[in-house]
Design an enzyme around this catalytic site. Structure first.
Site, PDB file in Angstrom:
ATOM      1  CD  GLU A  80      -1.411  -0.193   3.630  1.00 14.80           C
ATOM      2  OE1 GLU A  80      -2.162   0.782   3.722  1.00 14.80           O
ATOM      3  OE2 GLU A  80      -1.439  -1.161   4.405  1.00 14.80           O
ATOM      4  CB  CYS A 112      -2.486  -4.171   6.495  1.00 16.86           C
ATOM      5  SG  CYS A 112      -2.082  -2.505   6.980  1.00 16.86           S
ATOM      6  CG  HIS A 234      -2.401  -6.256  10.523  1.00 21.79           C
ATOM      7  ND1 HIS A 234      -1.200  -6.011   9.901  1.00 21.79           N
ATOM      8  CD2 HIS A 234      -2.993  -5.041  10.680  1.00 21.79           C
ATOM      9  CE1 HIS A 234      -1.076  -4.718   9.676  1.00 21.79           C
ATOM     10  NE2 HIS A 234      -2.147  -4.102  10.147  1.00 21.79           N
ATOM     11  CB  SER A 311      -7.599   0.333   7.045  1.00 19.01           C
ATOM     12  OG  SER A 311      -7.103   0.212   8.343  1.00 19.01           O
TER      13      SER A 311
HETATM   14  N1  CAA Z   1       1.959   4.456  30.556  1.00 23.29           N
HETATM   15  C1  CAA Z   1       1.346   3.337  30.114  1.00 23.29           C
HETATM   16  N2  CAA Z   1       0.318   3.344  29.201  1.00 23.29           N
HETATM   17  C2  CAA Z   1      -0.072   4.532  28.733  1.00 23.29           C
HETATM   18  C3  CAA Z   1       0.514   5.742  29.174  1.00 23.29           C
HETATM   19  C4  CAA Z   1       1.580   5.671  30.124  1.00 23.29           C
HETATM   20  N3  CAA Z   1       2.183   6.766  30.571  1.00 23.29           N
HETATM   21  N4  CAA Z   1      -0.103   6.760  28.535  1.00 23.29           N
HETATM   22  C5  CAA Z   1      -1.047   6.207  27.725  1.00 23.29           C
HETATM   23  N5  CAA Z   1      -1.034   4.868  27.857  1.00 23.29           N
HETATM   24  C6  CAA Z   1      -1.865   3.887  27.162  1.00 23.29           C
HETATM   25  C7  CAA Z   1      -3.303   4.315  27.019  1.00 23.29           C
HETATM   26  O1  CAA Z   1      -4.039   4.079  28.202  1.00 23.29           O
HETATM   27  C8  CAA Z   1      -3.743   3.438  25.865  1.00 23.29           C
HETATM   28  O2  CAA Z   1      -4.030   2.129  26.330  1.00 23.29           O
HETATM   29  P1  CAA Z   1      -5.530   1.558  26.196  1.00 23.29           P
HETATM   30  O3  CAA Z   1      -5.818   1.623  24.714  1.00 23.29           O
HETATM   31  O4  CAA Z   1      -5.397   0.176  26.709  1.00 23.29           O
HETATM   32  O5  CAA Z   1      -6.389   2.468  26.979  1.00 23.29           O
HETATM   33  C9  CAA Z   1      -2.488   3.312  25.005  1.00 23.29           C
HETATM   34  O6  CAA Z   1      -1.401   3.774  25.833  1.00 23.29           O
HETATM   35  C10 CAA Z   1      -2.515   4.148  23.752  1.00 23.29           C
HETATM   36  O7  CAA Z   1      -2.891   5.430  24.122  1.00 23.29           O
HETATM   37  P2  CAA Z   1      -3.857   6.281  23.207  1.00 23.29           P
HETATM   38  O8  CAA Z   1      -5.101   5.532  22.918  1.00 23.29           O
HETATM   39  O9  CAA Z   1      -3.980   7.637  23.795  1.00 23.29           O
HETATM   40  O10 CAA Z   1      -2.945   6.307  21.908  1.00 23.29           O
HETATM   41  P3  CAA Z   1      -2.906   7.221  20.658  1.00 23.29           P
HETATM   42  O11 CAA Z   1      -3.902   8.309  20.684  1.00 23.29           O
HETATM   43  O12 CAA Z   1      -1.471   7.565  20.513  1.00 23.29           O
HETATM   44  O13 CAA Z   1      -3.359   6.228  19.477  1.00 23.29           O
HETATM   45  C11 CAA Z   1      -3.169   4.525  17.862  1.00 23.29           C
HETATM   46  C12 CAA Z   1      -2.853   4.929  19.307  1.00 23.29           C
HETATM   47  C13 CAA Z   1      -4.679   4.682  17.602  1.00 23.29           C
HETATM   48  C14 CAA Z   1      -2.783   3.069  17.625  1.00 23.29           C
HETATM   49  C15 CAA Z   1      -2.356   5.475  16.934  1.00 23.29           C
HETATM   50  O14 CAA Z   1      -1.012   5.172  17.032  1.00 23.29           O
HETATM   51  C16 CAA Z   1      -2.766   5.421  15.496  1.00 23.29           C
HETATM   52  O15 CAA Z   1      -3.681   6.120  15.057  1.00 23.29           O
HETATM   53  N6  CAA Z   1      -2.050   4.564  14.692  1.00 23.29           N
HETATM   54  C17 CAA Z   1      -2.319   4.397  13.304  1.00 23.29           C
HETATM   55  C18 CAA Z   1      -3.569   3.577  13.047  1.00 23.29           C
HETATM   56  C19 CAA Z   1      -3.489   2.153  13.539  1.00 23.29           C
HETATM   57  O16 CAA Z   1      -2.444   1.587  13.713  1.00 23.29           O
HETATM   58  N7  CAA Z   1      -4.683   1.531  13.713  1.00 23.29           N
HETATM   59  C20 CAA Z   1      -4.747   0.145  14.097  1.00 23.29           C
HETATM   60  C21 CAA Z   1      -5.930  -0.556  13.477  1.00 23.29           C
HETATM   61  S1  CAA Z   1      -5.970  -0.253  11.708  1.00 23.29           S
HETATM   62  C22 CAA Z   1      -4.962  -1.438  11.023  1.00 23.29           C
HETATM   63  O17 CAA Z   1      -4.725  -2.441  11.629  1.00 23.29           O
HETATM   64  C23 CAA Z   1      -4.370  -1.195   9.694  1.00 23.29           C
HETATM   65  C24 CAA Z   1      -3.015  -0.615   9.880  1.00 23.29           C
HETATM   66  O18 CAA Z   1      -2.052  -1.346   9.974  1.00 23.29           O
HETATM   67  C25 CAA Z   1      -2.913   0.823   9.942  1.00 23.29           C
END
Ligand code: CAA
Length: 392
Positions: A80, A112, A234, A311
């Site tokens: 992709e 993916c 994945h 996705s």
């Molecule tokens: N210590 C320990 N844990 C902590 C922490 C700390 N100090 N601060 C935050 N966390 C935890 C949070 O509690 C959270 O855990 P939970 O989900 O269990 O509650 C975790 O860290 C992540 O925190 P956020 O939800 O705030 O994270 P974020 O806003 O940075 O988003 C994400 C994470 C959505 C994966 C982001 O990285 C993203 O958008 N990534 C791209 C999209 C993606 O990967 N999507 C996955 C599904 S889509 C797919 O599979 C296709 C693909 O490959 C893209």
């Protein structure tokens, strides 16, 4: 029924990585969020003179030493991170790997998921012709942009697999569950270098489709959760895989999984991913490689459950059985050395690689030499990419 599946598997990733602690510090985030919250320790960063073509060729080169190259009559290139809207990236790889001219080459796209599409499309072709060998390569660079929420889930790498009858590594079982739904959780319009993502929604869809595809897969196959010795998912980030596995367990009436049970059921499938980051189409198969090379148990004749998600979205749950002597087809030392000898980047170096742009006006640019694999992108000029074998 004749067995078909993965006969050989190869892997390549960039020689550069960014430690997640450096990124956390730079973005003002607690380091535990990336390490514990996402389960990510490092992410691969691809230098300017490598791309999905060179990474694919490097992974392909490794795998072709196990077969007669003249037997390959189809190259399926899953990505992709397309470099062209028309020409398949696999055509460049076809030349770099000296594949025979009687060889079909196409690029497959569905986020993916497309390597899994390639695998499932290859199976009936392999059943048809016992001599045929198919090269399936998944190669990707995950890019979300500096200072975005997706930045911590970047990475890059390629997996190459030779698919054949009587495979020496994994036979793929015929039953599978698959599910498509038109959603905008992650996408990359033609004019953008970086993906756009609705992060939370994408995780919801990933988790929703684990259940949908599993339900269908178990109905068709009659198998249960415990008929699978290991599960490979994945891997956008390792933590999401653990969440998905918990969802699947709960869906099967298992209310809690201990840390040890989780470790046993996922095996070593996340080990490489924690260091490489997301490599989109290759991520599931990097998980398989990581599992086979690092699991403390002998997995011969054991069944692995696979969850592929792309996705947009489509997902598939299917299974495979590990073949006798599979270990003789792996190269754990090489892969561990590749990961261990990578060069750590400072934040400025990472951002420098990230902000590097190829000419888009037809101008010429000879690209500086970085630490690459066997193949590199030497020049972009007149709107064309020129690749070379760096070892010649
Ligand atoms: N210590 C320990 N844990 C902590 C922490 C700390 N100090 N601060 C935050 N966390 C935890 C949070 O509690 C959270 O855990 P939970 O989900 O269990 O509650 C975790 O860290 C992540 O925190 P956020 O939800 O705030 O994270 P974020 O806003 O940075 O988003 C994400 C994470 C959505 C994966 C982001 O990285 C993203 O958008 N990534 C791209 C999209 C993606 O990967 N999507 C996955 C599904 S889509 C797919 O599979 C296709 C693909 O490959 C893209």
């Amino acid at each position: 029924m004749m067995k078909v599946g993965i006969d050989a598997i190869g892997f390549y990733t960039s020689n550069y990585y960014l430690d997640m602690d450096i990124l956390a510090k730079a973005r003002g985030v607690d380091a535990n969020k990336f390490r514990t919250g996402l389960g990510q320790e490092q992410m691969a960063v691809v230098p300017p003179d490598e791309d999905v073509v060179t990474m694919a060729a490097d992974a392909g080169f490794e795998v072709l030493k196990h077969v007669d190259v003249n037997e390959i009559d189809l190259l399926l290139f899953a990505t992709e991170s397309a470099i062209d809207q028309s020409k398949a990236a696999g055509i460049f790889v076809h030349r770099l790997l000296n594949l025979p001219s009687r060889c079909r080459v196409v690029e497959l796209k569905q986020a993916c998921y497309s390597a899994t599409a390639g695998l499932q499309m290859a199976i009936p072709l392999l059943r048809e012709n016992p001599k045929r060998k198919i090269l399936l390569i998944a190669s990707d660079e995950a890019r979300y942009g500096l200072n975005t929420t997706g930045e911590s889930s970047q990475g890059g790498g390629a997996i190459a697999m030779v698919l054949s009858q009587n495979p020496r590594i994994l036979s793929i079982e015929p039953e599978s569950g698959f599910y498509t739904e038109d959603v905008m959780d992650f996408w990359r319009p033609n004019y953008r270098e970086e993906a756009l993502v609705d992060g939370k929604y994408s995780c919801e869809m990933y988790l929703k489709l684990v259940q949908k595809t599993w339900e269908q897969y178990t109905q068709i196959s009659g198998r249960t959760f415990f008929d699978h010795a290991r599960f490979c998912y994945h891997v956008p980030v390792p933590k999401l895989v653990e969440k998905a596995h918990l969802c699947l367990a709960r869906f099967n009436g298992i209310s809690a999984i201990s840390r040890d049970e989780m470790q046993a059921q996922l095996g070593a499938s996340l080990e490489y991913g924690r260091l490489v980051g997301n490599c989109y189409t290759a991520a599931l198969y990097l998980g398989l490689l990581s599992l086979l090379e690092n699991d403390p148990e002998d997995l011969t004749h054991r069944r692995i459950g696979f969850y592929s998600y792309g996705s947009g979205c489509i997902a598939e749950f299917f299974s495979g059985v590990v073949q006798e002597n599979y270990k003789s087809m792996l190269d754990m030392v090489r892969h561990r050395d590749m990961l261990k000898s990578r060069i750590p980047l400072s934040l400025a170096e990472y951002e420098g690689f990230y902000n590097f742009r190829y000419p888009v006006d037809g101008g010429s640019l000879v690209i500086s030499n970085y630490q690459t694999g066997r193949y590199r992108l030497a020049e972009v000029s007149d709107h064309k990419r020129f690749y070379e074998n760096a070892k010649l």
